[in-house]
Design a protein around this motif. Structure first.
Motif, PDB file in Angstrom:
ATOM      1  N   SER A 168     -10.130 -21.759  23.168  1.00  0.00           N
ATOM      2  CA  SER A 168     -10.815 -20.697  22.434  1.00  0.00           C
ATOM      3  C   SER A 168      -9.896 -20.096  21.383  1.00  0.00           C
ATOM      4  N   GLN A 169     -10.479 -19.604  20.294  1.00  0.00           N
ATOM      5  CA  GLN A 169      -9.695 -18.963  19.252  1.00  0.00           C
ATOM      6  C   GLN A 169      -9.864 -17.457  19.349  1.00  0.00           C
ATOM      7  N   VAL A 170      -8.985 -16.824  20.092  1.00  0.00           N
ATOM      8  CA  VAL A 170      -8.913 -15.375  20.190  1.00  0.00           C
ATOM      9  C   VAL A 170      -7.468 -14.979  19.958  1.00  0.00           C
ATOM     10  N   ASN A 171      -7.251 -13.701  19.685  1.00  0.00           N
ATOM     11  CA  ASN A 171      -5.902 -13.246  19.370  1.00  0.00           C
ATOM     12  C   ASN A 171      -5.146 -12.972  20.667  1.00  0.00           C
ATOM     13  N   VAL A 172      -4.581 -14.023  21.218  1.00  0.00           N
ATOM     14  CA  VAL A 172      -3.894 -13.930  22.507  1.00  0.00           C
ATOM     15  C   VAL A 172      -2.568 -14.667  22.406  1.00  0.00           C
ATOM     16  N   TYR A 173      -1.528 -14.074  22.995  1.00  0.00           N
ATOM     17  CA  TYR A 173      -0.237 -14.760  23.103  1.00  0.00           C
ATOM     18  C   TYR A 173       0.022 -15.032  24.580  1.00  0.00           C
ATOM     19  N   LEU A 174       0.077 -16.306  24.916  1.00  0.00           N
ATOM     20  CA  LEU A 174       0.312 -16.724  26.293  1.00  0.00           C
ATOM     21  C   LEU A 174       1.639 -17.451  26.390  1.00  0.00           C
ATOM     22  N   SER A 175       2.445 -17.088  27.353  1.00  0.00           N
ATOM     23  CA  SER A 175       3.671 -17.808  27.649  1.00  0.00           C
ATOM     24  C   SER A 175       3.838 -17.843  29.157  1.00  0.00           C
ATOM     25  N   ASP A 176       4.894 -18.470  29.610  1.00  0.00           N
ATOM     26  CA  ASP A 176       5.144 -18.500  31.050  1.00  0.00           C
ATOM     27  C   ASP A 176       5.591 -17.146  31.571  1.00  0.00           C
ATOM     28  N   ASP A 177       5.866 -16.209  30.680  1.00  0.00           N
ATOM     29  CA  ASP A 177       6.347 -14.885  31.095  1.00  0.00           C
ATOM     30  C   ASP A 177       5.396 -13.749  30.748  1.00  0.00           C
ATOM     31  N   HIS A 178       4.488 -13.957  29.787  1.00  0.00           N
ATOM     32  CA  HIS A 178       3.675 -12.850  29.298  1.00  0.00           C
ATOM     33  C   HIS A 178       2.254 -13.294  28.968  1.00  0.00           C
ATOM     34  N   CYS A 179       1.347 -12.324  29.002  1.00  0.00           N
ATOM     35  CA  CYS A 179      -0.019 -12.489  28.510  1.00  0.00           C
ATOM     36  C   CYS A 179      -0.324 -11.258  27.661  1.00  0.00           C
ATOM     37  N   ILE A 180      -0.397 -11.445  26.342  1.00  0.00           N
ATOM     38  CA  ILE A 180      -0.517 -10.324  25.408  1.00  0.00           C
ATOM     39  C   ILE A 180      -1.758 -10.514  24.552  1.00  0.00           C
ATOM     40  N   VAL A 181      -2.557  -9.469  24.452  1.00  0.00           N
ATOM     41  CA  VAL A 181      -3.755  -9.486  23.616  1.00  0.00           C
ATOM     42  C   VAL A 181      -3.627  -8.360  22.592  1.00  0.00           C
ATOM     43  N   GLY A 182      -3.807  -8.689  21.333  1.00  0.00           N
ATOM     44  CA  GLY A 182      -3.706  -7.689  20.276  1.00  0.00           C
ATOM     45  C   GLY A 182      -4.610  -8.029  19.113  1.00  0.00           C
ATOM     46  N   ILE A 183      -4.789  -7.048  18.230  1.00  0.00           N
ATOM     47  CA  ILE A 183      -5.615  -7.240  17.043  1.00  0.00           C
ATOM     48  C   ILE A 183      -4.749  -6.958  15.809  1.00  0.00           C
ATOM     49  N   PRO A 184      -4.668  -7.886  14.877  1.00  0.00           N
ATOM     50  CA  PRO A 184      -3.844  -7.665  13.684  1.00  0.00           C
ATOM     51  C   PRO A 184      -4.405  -6.534  12.829  1.00  0.00           C
ATOM     52  N   LEU A 185      -3.502  -5.718  12.295  1.00  0.00           N
ATOM     53  CA  LEU A 185      -3.921  -4.579  11.482  1.00  0.00           C
ATOM     54  C   LEU A 185      -3.887  -4.875   9.986  1.00  0.00           C
ATOM     55  N   LEU A 186      -3.142  -5.879   9.588  1.00  0.00           N
ATOM     56  CA  LEU A 186      -2.984  -6.176   8.162  1.00  0.00           C
ATOM     57  C   LEU A 186      -3.251  -7.654   7.910  1.00  0.00           C
ATOM     58  N   LYS A 187      -3.730  -7.942   6.725  1.00  0.00           N
ATOM     59  CA  LYS A 187      -3.999  -9.327   6.357  1.00  0.00           C
ATOM     60  C   LYS A 187      -2.702 -10.072   6.088  1.00  0.00           C
TER      61      LYS A 187
END
Length: 426
Positions: A168-187
């Protein structure tokens, strides 16, 4: 003449912007390798940020600073509003569970959090538009409508089944240590500088060189003896409004590009350029307060001189024009840092010069990553072959302050900082 009276709509818009400016937001920025510590320091200093936390490639913080101020961060790559930050994902052992659906469910979490974060994101977009449109005509409705459509994509650096199942294409950063979801504020990235018509050294690294000086550089004369397109000087000029800058280079085409960058930045009166060699700097002894230099290396930034051979002479010239109490900041490749290790040795200040060959201490840049030296040590140069001697030449006027490792993308480099403590006697 009295100022024009604001309309009710303009007053309500300004009130809304002011209210948004005092709201605490959970944000994070991405950063290049080695820049996380500097970014954490910057958000604390410039934004009075709280709950500052750093992980490789990201710095999290809370701040009520207005968004326009946040966008002035110099060490960050991209800016996000934080939706969630959790532990790494682990899939259940039940073979009947759909792995992708389970992963999406865990990542998305509580829909109410998404709704609230999206409302905050929309308000921040309006605040940014507010600051950009003061004194200007309102943008077209279709441009305003585009503010309500955030982009999403996934950055998955997990090992194992999660990496294979996440499409899926969502704004998510997945690693073996973290699961981070964020929304970009600037283009566009924060690291993109509108005034750099010709790119040279990455802007965040250029900024880091001036920020790592032990002393602030206002009311100073700052020299870059190998300035190229002027990236280092312009980053420093953005930070220190009362300083005067001098850039030198032997390549006329590079100086022409630097002049265009300087004009685009509006710094014509503060940054001066001179065609000259860094091996013979046309300045008096102790003429400048700081020397910042990205020593050229690699195919892209080739130099007419053999830099490992020329490095000792280059360092002597920069030390000569530096005043007592001034600072020397060098960006060196791994190869040049290794050459620096062979050419420059540290030792105890009160050590007998006759015993330097057996008692001097060597500093390995790879072991000083992001560390400040508690007891700075003077430096020793070896004379070049042209001086017909292999005996060491003690340079007791410089003290090593810090060595900081940064990433330049395809390679790494070290930022070395020194302070001149007295006039050198040969």
């Amino acid at each position: 003449m009295q100022p024009a009276k604001k309309s009710i709509e303009e007053e309500e818009e300004e009130t809304h912007c002011n209210a948004m400016a005092v709201m605490i937001r959970a944000l994070y920025c991405t950063a290049g390798a080695g820049m996380e510590e500097l970014l954490a320091e910057e958000v604390q200093h410039k934004l009075c940020a709280t709950q500052v936390e750093q992980i490789p490639g990201r710095v999290f913080f809370c701040s009520n600073a207005d968004l326009q101020t946040v966008t002035q961060l110099k060490s960050a790559e991209r800016l996000f509003i934080l939706l969630s930050k959790g532990e790494p994902l682990s899939l259940p052992n039940n073979p009947g569970v759909n792995e992708q659906e389970f992963t999406v469910l865990i990542v998305v979490g509580d829909p109410d959090i998404w709704r609230q974060t999206f409302l905050t994101w929309t308000a921040l977009q309006q605040e940014l538009q507010c600051s950009q449109q003061r004194g200007q005509k309102r943008k077209r409705e279709d441009e305003e409508e585009s503010l309500h459509t955030p982009s999403f994509r996934v950055s998955c650096r997990c090992s194992g089944v999660i990496a294979r199942s996440y499409t899926s294409q969502v704004n998510v950063y997945l690693s073996d240590d973290h699961c981070i979801v964020g929304i970009p504020l600037l283009k566009h990235p924060l690291s993109s500088r509108s005034y750099m018509k010709h790119n040279g050294l990455r802007s965040t690294i250029a900024w880091a060189m001036s920020s790592l000086c032990p002393k602030k550089l206002n009311d100073c004369v700052i020299l870059d003896p190998m300035c190229g397109v002027g990236a280092v000087l312009l980053e420093a000029a953005q930070e220190y409004s009362n300083a005067v800058f001098l850039g030198m280079d032997t390549d006329l085409s590079q100086l022409q590009k630097a002049a265009e960058n300087i004009k685009a930045s509006g710094m014509e009166g503060r940054v001066q350029l001179l065609q000259s060699s860094a091996m013979e700097i046309p300045l008096a002894d102790g003429a400048v307060d700081a020397v910042l230099c990205d020593v050229p290396f690699g195919r892209k930034f080739s130099c007419s001189s053999d830099m490992p051979t020329a490095l000792p002479r280059l360092l002597r010239e920069m030390e000569r024009v530096l005043r007592v109490g001034g600072h020397l900041v060098l960006l060196l490749s791994l190869q040049l840092s290794a050459q620096l290790k062979k050419t420059i040795c540290t030792h105890e200040h009160n050590q007998n010069v006759n015993s330097l060959d057996t008692n001097n201490l060597h500093t390995d840049p790879s072991n000083t990553h992001n560390e400040s030296t508690d007891t700075p040590k003077p430096l020793m140069f070896h004379k070049s072959s042209s001086e017909m001697s292999n005996s060491p030449l003690l340079i007791s006027s410089l003290q090593a302050q810090r060595t900081h490792k940064v990433s330049l993308g395809s390679t790494d480099a070290f930022i070395h900082t020194y302070t001149k403590i007295k006039t050198q006697t040969l």
